[in-house]
Design a protein around this motif. Structure first.
Motif, PDB file in Angstrom:
ATOM      1  N   SER A  45       0.999  -1.482   0.455  1.00 42.55           N
ATOM      2  CA  SER A  45       0.250   0.371  -0.193  1.00 42.55           C
ATOM      3  C   SER A  45       0.773   1.198  -0.458  1.00 42.55           C
ATOM      4  CB  SER A  45      -0.933  -0.208   0.991  1.00 42.55           C
ATOM      5  OG  SER A  45      -0.297  -0.026   2.887  1.00 42.55           O
ATOM      6  N   HIS A  46       2.111   1.404   0.597  1.00 42.60           N
ATOM      7  CA  HIS A  46       2.604   2.046   0.354  1.00 42.60           C
ATOM      8  C   HIS A  46       4.020   2.123   1.060  1.00 42.60           C
ATOM      9  CE1 HIS A  46       0.274   2.388   4.044  1.00 42.60           C
ATOM     10  NE2 HIS A  46       1.020   2.639   5.217  1.00 42.60           N
ATOM     11  N   ILE A  47       5.183   2.054   1.136  1.00 44.97           N
ATOM     12  CA  ILE A  47       6.385   2.167   1.771  1.00 44.97           C
ATOM     13  C   ILE A  47       7.410   3.545   2.720  1.00 44.97           C
ATOM     14  CG2 ILE A  47       8.577   1.626   1.079  1.00 44.97           C
ATOM     15  CD1 ILE A  47       8.087   1.138  -1.465  1.00 44.97           C
ATOM     16  N   TYR A  48       7.024   2.536   4.295  1.00 41.29           N
ATOM     17  CA  TYR A  48       7.590   3.525   5.119  1.00 41.29           C
ATOM     18  C   TYR A  48       9.430   3.261   5.185  1.00 41.29           C
ATOM     19  CZ  TYR A  48       3.397   4.728   7.497  1.00 41.29           C
ATOM     20  OH  TYR A  48       1.951   4.650   7.763  1.00 41.29           O
ATOM     21  N   VAL A  49      10.045   4.307   5.048  1.00 42.53           N
ATOM     22  CA  VAL A  49      11.445   4.899   5.129  1.00 42.53           C
ATOM     23  C   VAL A  49      12.475   5.577   6.520  1.00 42.53           C
ATOM     24  CG1 VAL A  49      13.112   5.215   3.379  1.00 42.53           C
ATOM     25  CG2 VAL A  49      11.242   5.158   2.372  1.00 42.53           C
ATOM     26  N   VAL A  50      13.203   4.199   6.795  1.00 44.59           N
ATOM     27  CA  VAL A  50      13.814   5.138   8.190  1.00 44.59           C
ATOM     28  C   VAL A  50      15.425   5.533   7.641  1.00 44.59           C
ATOM     29  CG1 VAL A  50      11.825   5.068   9.524  1.00 44.59           C
ATOM     30  CG2 VAL A  50      13.990   3.071   9.699  1.00 44.59           C
ATOM     31  N   GLU A  51      15.754   6.200   8.291  1.00 43.63           N
ATOM     32  CA  GLU A  51      17.298   6.369   8.355  1.00 43.63           C
ATOM     33  C   GLU A  51      18.096   5.821   8.753  1.00 43.63           C
ATOM     34  OE1 GLU A  51      20.316   9.991   8.770  1.00 43.63           O
ATOM     35  OE2 GLU A  51      18.160  10.842   7.732  1.00 43.63           O
ATOM     36  N   ASN A  52      17.174   5.402   9.936  1.00 40.23           N
ATOM     37  CA  ASN A  52      18.611   5.182  11.383  1.00 40.23           C
ATOM     38  C   ASN A  52      18.035   3.796  11.263  1.00 40.23           C
ATOM     39  OD1 ASN A  52      20.098   8.037  11.349  1.00 40.23           O
ATOM     40  ND2 ASN A  52      18.630   8.124  12.260  1.00 40.23           N
ATOM     41  N   PRO A  53      19.246   2.278  10.954  1.00 40.93           N
ATOM     42  CA  PRO A  53      18.986   1.581  11.940  1.00 40.93           C
ATOM     43  C   PRO A  53      18.256   1.682  13.349  1.00 40.93           C
ATOM     44  CG  PRO A  53      21.144   1.304  11.261  1.00 40.93           C
ATOM     45  CD  PRO A  53      20.360   2.695  11.423  1.00 40.93           C
ATOM     46  N   ALA A  54      18.821   2.128  13.942  1.00 33.89           N
ATOM     47  CA  ALA A  54      18.067   1.846  15.576  1.00 33.89           C
ATOM     48  C   ALA A  54      16.441   2.002  15.780  1.00 33.89           C
ATOM     49  CB  ALA A  54      19.045   2.725  16.644  1.00 33.89           C
ATOM     50  N   VAL A  55      15.945   2.686  14.840  1.00 35.18           N
ATOM     51  CA  VAL A  55      15.098   3.508  14.432  1.00 35.18           C
ATOM     52  C   VAL A  55      13.795   2.498  14.022  1.00 35.18           C
ATOM     53  CG1 VAL A  55      13.119   5.091  13.280  1.00 35.18           C
ATOM     54  CG2 VAL A  55      15.026   6.123  14.453  1.00 35.18           C
ATOM     55  N   PHE A  56      14.549   1.814  13.066  1.00 35.53           N
ATOM     56  CA  PHE A  56      13.825   0.738  12.243  1.00 35.53           C
ATOM     57  C   PHE A  56      13.838  -0.362  13.299  1.00 35.53           C
ATOM     58  CE2 PHE A  56      14.376  -3.709   9.835  1.00 35.53           C
ATOM     59  CZ  PHE A  56      13.542  -3.331   8.455  1.00 35.53           C
ATOM     60  N   SER A  57      14.578  -0.634  13.687  1.00 31.46           N
ATOM     61  CA  SER A  57      14.164  -2.021  14.626  1.00 31.46           C
ATOM     62  C   SER A  57      13.852  -1.628  15.979  1.00 31.46           C
ATOM     63  CB  SER A  57      15.697  -2.082  15.924  1.00 31.46           C
ATOM     64  OG  SER A  57      16.400  -2.845  15.052  1.00 31.46           O
ATOM     65  N   THR A  58      13.203  -0.057  16.161  1.00 32.56           N
ATOM     66  CA  THR A  58      12.545  -0.478  17.734  1.00 32.56           C
ATOM     67  C   THR A  58      11.009   0.132  16.772  1.00 32.56           C
ATOM     68  OG1 THR A  58      14.323   1.562  18.707  1.00 32.56           O
ATOM     69  CG2 THR A  58      11.578   2.621  19.022  1.00 32.56           C
ATOM     70  N   ILE A  59      11.134   0.574  15.843  1.00 33.24           N
ATOM     71  CA  ILE A  59       8.963  -0.121  15.378  1.00 33.24           C
ATOM     72  C   ILE A  59       9.521  -1.254  15.024  1.00 33.24           C
ATOM     73  CG2 ILE A  59       8.327   0.051  13.398  1.00 33.24           C
ATOM     74  CD1 ILE A  59       9.656   3.004  12.538  1.00 33.24           C
ATOM     75  N   LEU A  60      10.189  -2.570  14.446  1.00 35.63           N
ATOM     76  CA  LEU A  60       9.732  -3.537  15.015  1.00 35.63           C
ATOM     77  C   LEU A  60       9.611  -4.390  15.864  1.00 35.63           C
ATOM     78  CD1 LEU A  60      12.617  -4.930  11.855  1.00 35.63           C
ATOM     79  CD2 LEU A  60      10.594  -4.518  11.903  1.00 35.63           C
ATOM     80  N   ASP A  61      10.333  -3.947  16.857  1.00 36.10           N
ATOM     81  CA  ASP A  61      10.500  -3.723  18.603  1.00 36.10           C
ATOM     82  C   ASP A  61       8.636  -3.628  18.913  1.00 36.10           C
ATOM     83  OD1 ASP A  61      12.739  -5.137  18.878  1.00 36.10           O
ATOM     84  OD2 ASP A  61      13.619  -3.459  20.194  1.00 36.10           O
ATOM     85  N   SER A  62       8.363  -2.801  18.351  1.00 32.22           N
ATOM     86  CA  SER A  62       6.595  -2.213  18.926  1.00 32.22           C
ATOM     87  C   SER A  62       6.055  -3.268  18.156  1.00 32.22           C
ATOM     88  CB  SER A  62       6.426  -0.717  18.898  1.00 32.22           C
ATOM     89  OG  SER A  62       7.722  -0.259  19.406  1.00 32.22           O
ATOM     90  N   ILE A  63       5.968  -4.354  16.853  1.00 31.30           N
ATOM     91  CA  ILE A  63       5.363  -4.919  16.295  1.00 31.30           C
ATOM     92  C   ILE A  63       4.839  -5.923  17.346  1.00 31.30           C
ATOM     93  CG2 ILE A  63       4.484  -5.907  14.256  1.00 31.30           C
ATOM     94  CD1 ILE A  63       5.886  -3.768  13.227  1.00 31.30           C
ATOM     95  N   ARG A  64       3.474  -6.214  17.969  1.00 37.30           N
ATOM     96  CA  ARG A  64       3.058  -7.388  18.829  1.00 37.30           C
ATOM     97  C   ARG A  64       2.549  -8.705  17.764  1.00 37.30           C
ATOM     98  NH1 ARG A  64       1.252  -3.329  21.552  1.00 37.30           N
ATOM     99  NH2 ARG A  64      -1.141  -3.613  20.738  1.00 37.30           N
TER     100      ARG A  64
END
Length: 459
Positions: free
Chosen positions: A300-319
């Protein structure tokens, strides 16, 4: 937004400046450059006609009248050309219009100097029998003072004749291997990796890297072979300074069109597309894997982040990823400037997903972050959507916990920078004086992703 190809720009430039109204001005500019050997001084056009008045007034914003003498500062003409839609300079314009390089009187004398002739012939003797017409013709052109990369070779010859000779030798040997026995520009033979080709030509696997003289010369020759015209040295140097992944992809396409393969392992992209019932585990693909995939699923769309820590934090939040009502969203991390792998991955997703799929991009509020965002906006016009990458987000984060301070040179650069999607942003950053990294507002990014289809927000 429509992207104009280099060929399209060249055609428009030729059509514009080949008009009679510009003929005398250009001849005067060429003469002044030949005399000085640099961009400087003024070119004089006496008693301008009505047609010349109209053209010069429109181009420079002047108020010349019939019979006036036009005085054109070469530095002004150069700046106006560079900043115009033609995006060229005086030297490149001459090459485009006249079909040969613009040389100063000193350069012309140097071309015919016996030392230069002896130098090129020495390279020919060192190389031995030239097995390809391409290599033979290129050396002949250099001896006459033109041809792909001639300015680079001349400059290198003046500073380090031995290095110039060695670089030419390597390139000619590479051309012999690539074009042996074939006058066409492509040879049907097994592809060869660039470091392997370099080692076969010189013993040094890095001799043809793009940051080495031989590597830059080979690129210039291949581009000239591909286009059928010489690429000016100024243009070649500008290309070498470009660092975004799209330029890497274009260079790879150039290599591949001549049977050269480059490194497709080092360039990587981290990506994630949620699948119900499966943990939020990202994939890490090399450029080789991206290209081997060929076709990716719709998103549907592509979220793009610059930093690995932000990428991992988003993944950490997915239950637990929720089933998508339509196409799922995607999340990728560029880990700084977008790599060739990341750009190619995005291109494949966009091709599969249609015009509705957008690139939702977030970055750091510093000079590098702004530049990376601008690059993405330029690469994907009509698809790029800034994601908490605006004045409101910056001010809120900088007021809450200010980041590192901009130094004086960074503040000066901010003064001359304007961001296409938020004209006020750089002004706020100069005024508040502090950087803001994505990690400072990662909670907002997480909430956006969860609301955007990555997880169930309940509970």
């Amino acid at each position: 937004m429509t992207i104009t190809t280099d060929a399209g720009i060249a055609r428009k430039t030729m059509a514009f400046f080949n008009r009679r109204a510009y003929r005398r001005m250009l001849e005067a500019v060429w003469r002044k450059y030949e005399s000085l050997g640099r961009i400087g001084g003024k070119a004089m056009v006496p008693e301008v006609s009505d047609e010349e008045c109209e053209a010069l007034n429109a181009f420079f914003g002047w108020d010349l009248r019939l019979g006036d003498r036009a005085e054109i500062p070469l530095s002004l003409f150069e700046r106006e050309l560079r900043e115009s839609a033609f995006a060229t300079g005086i030297v490149e314009l001459h090459t485009l219009l006249e079909g040969k390089p613009l040389l100063s009187k000193q350069e012309k004398r140097h071309i015919h100097d016996t030392e230069w002739t002896r130098f090129v012939r020495g390279v020919r003797d060192l190389t031995g029998d030239t097995k390809s017409s391409v290599g033979c013709e290129w050396l002949s052109q250099l001896e006459e003072g033109f041809g792909a990369g001639v300015r680079m070779v001349r400059d290198l010859y003046k500073t380090d004749a031995d290095l110039a000779s060695a670089s030419l030798h390597i390139v000619v040997r590479a051309l012999n291997l690539l074009f042996a026995g074939d006058r066409a520009h492509k040879v049907e033979k097994a592809a060869v990796r660039l470091p392997v080709l370099a080692a076969r030509c010189s013993g040094d696997a890095h001799a043809l890297d793009a940051n080495r003289p031989a590597g830059r010369l080979l690129i210039s020759v291949l581009r000239a072979q591909q286009s059928g015209a010489e690429e000016t040295e100024e243009t070649a140097e500008e290309r070498m300074e470009e660092e975004d992944g799209s330029d890497t992809l274009r260079l790879r396409e150039l290599y591949r069109s001549f049977g050269i393969l480059d490194d497709d392992i080092s360039s990587i992209v981290h990506w994630y597309v949620p699948k119900p019932g499966l943990p939020a585990s990202p994939a890490v693909w090399t450029l080789r894997q991206v290209e081997a995939a060929g076709h990716l699923s719709r998103c549907s769309h592509i979220y793009v982040v610059e930093n690995p820590a932000v990428f991992s934090t988003i993944l950490d939040s997915i239950r637990e990823p929720v089933p998508a009502a339509g196409d799922p969203p995607a999340l990728i991390c560029t880990s700084g400037p977008a790599s060739a792998a990341a750009i190619r991955w995005i291109q494949l997703i966009l091709q599969a997903s249609g015009e509705e799929c957008k690139i939702v991009y977030s970055g750091d509020f510093d000079l590098k972050g702004l530049a990376m965002g601008e690059t993405m906006a330029r690469l994907f016009p009509g698809r790029f959507v800034p994601w908490r990458f605006d004045s409101a987000t910056y001010q809120a984060a900088a007021n809450a916990i200010p980041g590192p301070r901009f130094d004086d040179s960074e503040l000066m650069k901010l003064e001359s920078t304007e961001i296409g999607w938020d004209s006020q942003l750089c002004g706020h950053m100069r005024r508040m004086g502090s950087k803001v990294h994505q990690e400072a507002f990662v909670d907002e990014l997480v909430r956006d992703c969860m609301a955007g289809g990555f997880d169930d927000l309940r509970g």
